[in-house]
Design a protein around this motif. Structure first.
Motif, PDB file in Angstrom:
ATOM      1  N   GLU A 210     -84.979  69.120 -89.431  1.00 56.70           N
ATOM      2  CA  GLU A 210     -84.805  68.342 -88.201  1.00 56.70           C
ATOM      3  C   GLU A 210     -85.416  66.961 -88.351  1.00 56.70           C
ATOM      4  N   ALA A 211     -86.606  66.899 -88.945  1.00 60.97           N
ATOM      5  CA  ALA A 211     -87.274  65.610 -89.119  1.00 60.97           C
ATOM      6  C   ALA A 211     -86.481  64.692 -90.048  1.00 60.97           C
ATOM      7  N   LEU A 212     -85.939  65.247 -91.115  1.00 59.87           N
ATOM      8  CA  LEU A 212     -85.211  64.443 -92.094  1.00 59.87           C
ATOM      9  C   LEU A 212     -83.845  64.005 -91.584  1.00 59.87           C
ATOM     10  N   GLN A 213     -83.274  64.786 -90.674  1.00 56.91           N
ATOM     11  CA  GLN A 213     -81.951  64.459 -90.150  1.00 56.91           C
ATOM     12  C   GLN A 213     -81.995  63.424 -89.035  1.00 56.91           C
ATOM     13  N   GLN A 214     -83.161  63.269 -88.407  1.00 53.82           N
ATOM     14  CA  GLN A 214     -83.276  62.300 -87.331  1.00 53.82           C
ATOM     15  C   GLN A 214     -83.184  60.879 -87.885  1.00 53.82           C
TER      16      GLN A 214
END
Length: 236
Positions: A210-214
């Motif tokens: 989730e963090a990397l996709q934001q």
């Protein structure tokens, strides 16, 4: 080094002597003359077979990588892995020069060292594909990145051997040696992590995804993002 009977030629004897010497003294300190003395031949014969010290190192690199590739494919087979572990525990001295050479190769900041590490990663990638095909290794979304992680983890044990030995309370050997006691302590924990994982569920993985996709928030050109510490202190 472990050489087959048909490989015990003068060229192979020089190569094996060089691998042992490079591992003990490093590539910069070892000379063609010292390699020749170690192999019991003349310096001219070393140059005849390899052209230069750089040419000799390249041959040594390829030979050590070939050895590790063979061992790596054995690691994709559970039965072969058992035999490989038993062979090392019973004959650790047969692997000493190879391990010392790898440590020197990785610690040397040069194009040759870069090529050596790239070779290890490529071998690891090949092992993963072999294991996936055999059904012993699960499929990964990014095999190349996974290979880099696994190769780095494995090689770090060689580079940090002295510190790992101290932390585990096993005998601290010379810098170029990795003792069988260290293997006894690390093999099961390492395979346990690879087999059963480290976390109990996927929450950490999901959080990272989730963090990397934001998307990163964009800032106006010429302006600086606000200091989050100011917000914590009540500063606008």
């Amino acid at each position: 080094m472990r050489s087959t009977a048909e490989d015990l030629t003068t060229r192979a004897r020089i190569r094996d002597a060089a691998i042992g010497l490079f591992g003990r003294e490093g590539f910069a300190r070892a000379t063609v003359r010292s390699v020749a003395a170690e192999a019991g031949v003349s310096p001219a014969l070393v140059i005849h077979h390899f052209g230069s010290k750089a040419g000799l190192r390249e041959v040594c690199d390829h030979h050590v990588l070939a050895q590790t590739a063979s061992q790596g494919h054995e690691k994709a087979d559970p039965r072969a892995t058992r035999l490989l572990i038993q062979d090392y525990l019973n004959n650790p001295r047969q692997y000493a020069d190879e391990i010392a050479y790898i440590r020197r190769a990785l610690g040397d900041e040069s194009d040759a060292a870069d090529a050596f590490f790239d070779g290890v990663v490529s071998q690891t990638e090949d092992i993963i594909h072999t294991g996936i095909k055999a059904g012993t290794i699960r499929a990964f979304d990014n095999v190349r990145a996974t290979a880099v992680v696994i190769a780095s983890n494995s090689l770090s044990m060689l580079m940090l051997g002295r510190h790992v030995s101290r932390a585990l309370g096993t005998p601290v050997l010379e810098p170029h040696r990795i003792g069988p006691e260290l293997l006894r302590h690390l093999t099961l924990p390492a395979l346990d992590i690879y087999t059963n994982g480290f976390y109990t569920d996927s929450r950490f993985l999901d959080a990272a995804r989730e963090a990397l996709q934001q998307q990163q928030p964009s800032t106006t050109e010429g302006s600086m993002p606000r200091d989050p510490g100011n917000r914590r202190r009540g500063v606008a």
